[in-house]
Enzyme design. Structure first.
Site, PDB file in Angstrom:
ATOM      1  CB  CYS A   1      11.613  -3.825 -28.174  1.00 30.75           C
ATOM      2  SG  CYS A   1      12.918  -2.702 -28.635  1.00 30.75           S
ATOM      3  CB  SER A   2      10.239  -3.237 -22.841  1.00 31.68           C
ATOM      4  OG  SER A   2       8.912  -3.624 -23.115  1.00 31.68           O
ATOM      5  CB  THR A   3      15.263  -3.042 -22.871  1.00 32.28           C
ATOM      6  OG1 THR A   3      15.615  -4.124 -23.733  1.00 32.28           O
ATOM      7  CG2 THR A   3      14.443  -3.540 -21.703  1.00 32.28           C
TER       8      THR A   3
ATOM      9  CD  GLN B   1      13.139  -6.217 -25.157  1.00 33.84           C
ATOM     10  OE1 GLN B   1      12.506  -5.180 -25.280  1.00 33.84           O
ATOM     11  NE2 GLN B   1      12.651  -7.296 -24.579  1.00 33.84           N
TER      12      GLN B   1
END
Length: 195
Positions: free
Chosen positions: A10-12, A15
């Site tokens: 996941c990018s952050t 998340q």
């Protein structure tokens, strides 16, 4: 048949990877064979979890990812990872569908997914730039606050000028990193040059 090795991303850091981990478990990947990256974009190839997953797979194994965009966000990266796995004798499962580069339909589908993943990443970048430009024009985006106040910066420059303090000592005194110390000193030097 070899092992199933899972990968999720996941990018952050805000998340949650639970849904992806559940998809991987549903596809038969055991929890101890799932490698994760949190807070890293798919456009960045330097991901520890991805590196561990790729190192863990052996000939005959299958790398399982919930969706292609979790693995790569650009066509070249997706192809490179896919080709590398194939050369090593590792199968790639995208949400349960096995990618077979020898099958023209499978190869076309894989490339189309990669194009969409890259397109989605490009749209996200464009929207972010547009939003930042709007916020900047309204005076709401001013950048990151400096780590040191103006007084602290002056004191750091003064202390450095005495020649009694090393960069490491200044880092410790002001509780900042090396880059911050050099940035403050560079700004002070540029200001002195302009004066």
């Amino acid at each position: 048949m070899g092992e199933l090795i899972g990968y999720a991303r996941c990018s952050t850091v805000l998340q949650d990877l639970t849904a992806q981990a559940e998809i991987l478990a549903g596809l038969g990947v055991s929890n101890d064979r799932i490698y994760l990256d949190k807070g890293l974009t798919g456009t960045n190839r330097e991901r520890p979890g991805l590196g561990q997953a790729l190192a863990a797979v052996r000939a005959g194994d299958t790398l399982v990812v919930p969706k292609l965009d979790r693995l790569a966000r650009s066509v070249p990266d997706a192809r490179d990872i896919g080709d590398t796995l194939v050369q090593r004798g590792v199968r790639l499962s995208l949400g349960g569908s096995i990618y077979d580069p020898a099958d023209p339909m499978s190869k076309m589908f894989f490339n189309m997914l990669a194009v969409f993943a890259e397109f989605e990443a490009d749209l996200l970048k464009m929207r972010t730039r547009e939003g930042m430009a709007i916020a900047r024009s309204r005076g709401k985006l001013k950048g990151r606050a400096p780590k040191l106040s103006a007084r602290q910066q002056s004191e750091l420059v003064r202390m450095h000028g005495t020649g009694e303090y090393t960069i490491a000592e200044l880092m410790e005194v002001f509780s900042v990193g090396r880059a911050t110390v050099y940035r403050v000193l560079a700004r002070a030097g540029a200001a002195a040059d302009r004066a």
